[in-house]
Design a protein around this motif. Structure first.
Motif, PDB file in Angstrom:
ATOM      1  N   ASP A   1      -9.600   3.701   3.733  1.00 27.84           N
ATOM      2  CA  ASP A   1      -9.395   3.384   2.320  1.00 27.84           C
ATOM      3  C   ASP A   1     -10.203   2.129   1.998  1.00 27.84           C
ATOM      4  OD1 ASP A   1      -8.429   2.790  -0.212  1.00 27.84           O
ATOM      5  OD2 ASP A   1      -6.341   3.227   0.294  1.00 27.84           O
TER       6      ASP A   1
ATOM      7  N   HIS B   1      -7.163  -2.563  -3.158  1.00 29.00           N
ATOM      8  CA  HIS B   1      -5.716  -2.693  -2.891  1.00 29.00           C
ATOM      9  C   HIS B   1      -5.398  -2.475  -1.401  1.00 29.00           C
ATOM     10  CE1 HIS B   1      -5.594   1.853  -3.644  1.00 29.00           C
ATOM     11  NE2 HIS B   1      -5.169   1.709  -2.414  1.00 29.00           N
TER      12      HIS B   1
ATOM     13  N   TRP C   1     -13.433   5.887  -0.592  1.00 31.73           N
ATOM     14  CA  TRP C   1     -13.087   6.169   0.802  1.00 31.73           C
ATOM     15  C   TRP C   1     -14.350   6.459   1.608  1.00 31.73           C
ATOM     16  CZ3 TRP C   1      -7.840   6.669   2.331  1.00 31.73           C
ATOM     17  CH2 TRP C   1      -6.915   6.592   1.286  1.00 31.73           C
TER      18      TRP C   1
ATOM     19  N   HIS D   1       0.823  -1.213   0.000  1.00 35.22           N
ATOM     20  CA  HIS D   1       0.000   0.000   0.000  1.00 35.22           C
ATOM     21  C   HIS D   1       0.860   1.267   0.000  1.00 35.22           C
ATOM     22  CE1 HIS D   1      -4.200   1.488   1.456  1.00 35.22           C
ATOM     23  NE2 HIS D   1      -3.807   2.065   0.343  1.00 35.22           N
TER      24      HIS D   1
ATOM     25  N   HIS E   1      -4.193   9.176   1.400  1.00 37.84           N
ATOM     26  CA  HIS E   1      -3.354   8.129   2.003  1.00 37.84           C
ATOM     27  C   HIS E   1      -2.569   8.670   3.194  1.00 37.84           C
ATOM     28  CE1 HIS E   1      -4.111   5.837  -1.788  1.00 37.84           C
ATOM     29  NE2 HIS E   1      -4.147   4.853  -0.904  1.00 37.84           N
TER      30      HIS E   1
HETATM   31 FE   LIG Z   1      -5.061   3.106  -1.023  1.00 38.31          FE
END
Ligand SMILES: [Fe+2]
Length: 198
Positions: free
Chosen positions: A159, A163, A124, A25, A75
């Motif tokens: 998140d 992924h 998100w 990540h 992030h």
């Molecule tokens: Fe992400």
């Protein structure tokens, strides 16, 4: 031109989130930081080269800005929420009171946050503070930028792109990713964000 630099996050050992998941990540996050710099350079270079000739390419790159920029910034909000290690939920604080006023109780807020996080698609789920209306909101953002609310301070965000969890969990297990996210939180981070948003 300002160049963005990737932040370093010193993660504690997390319960239900593997080191491999975090490494993968962080690699993706570094990609967003790289891309935002490339994008801005590209717009500047093409404009200097021939703004009329490259108008379409310049405009296309500009339309991409929100995706790459928020991909970087979201992030940074996300990873920093685990740094410092797990703490107790902020019961009895001003944040708790604000949340209970809107959602009924802390438990009802958590249930609501999880429900929003289970929205279909990549994006998100965020808890933010609307300082104009003096109330919290929980909302879904598609990708990193579609549905982002203006002038709302981000307090907590998870998140929900595949992924973010697919090293550790299957798509059908994404509720476990939300649980793992919540149980490892350093709530002081959210509380500090709330305090500075006042
Ligand atoms: Fe992400």
């Amino acid at each position: 031109m300002h160049t963005y630099e990737a932040q370093i996050f010193n993660f504690p050992e997390l319960d239900g989130i593997s080191e491999k998941q975090l490494d993968v990540h962080i690699g993706l996050y570094n990609g967003y930081v790289k891309q935002i710099n490339i994008l801005r350079e590209q717009v500047a270079d093409l404009t200097k080269e021939n703004a009329e000739k490259y108008a379409f390419a310049i405009e296309s790159a500009r339309r991409r800005l929100g995706f790459e920029f928020n991909g970087m910034r979201m992030h940074e909000f996300y990873f920093s929420q685990w740094v410092g290690g797990k703490t107790d939920e902020p019961r009895g604080t001003a944040l708790d009171t604000a949340i209970a006023t809107k959602y009924g109780s802390w438990e009802e807020f958590v249930t609501h946050f999880k429900q929003v996080a289970m929205s279909r698609g990549s994006g998100w789920t965020t808890l933010g503070w609307d300082k104009k209306a003096k109330q919290p909101h929980v909302w879904w953002t598609t990708d990193h930028e579609l549905g982002m609310l203006a002038d709302i301070d981000i307090l907590l965000t998870v998140d929900m792109w595949e992924h973010a969890y697919m090293v550790d969990y299957l798509p059908a297990e994404k509720a476990q990713h939300v649980d793992a996210f919540l149980k490892n939180l350093n709530w002081d981070v959210a509380t500090e964000r709330f305090d500075s948003a006042q």
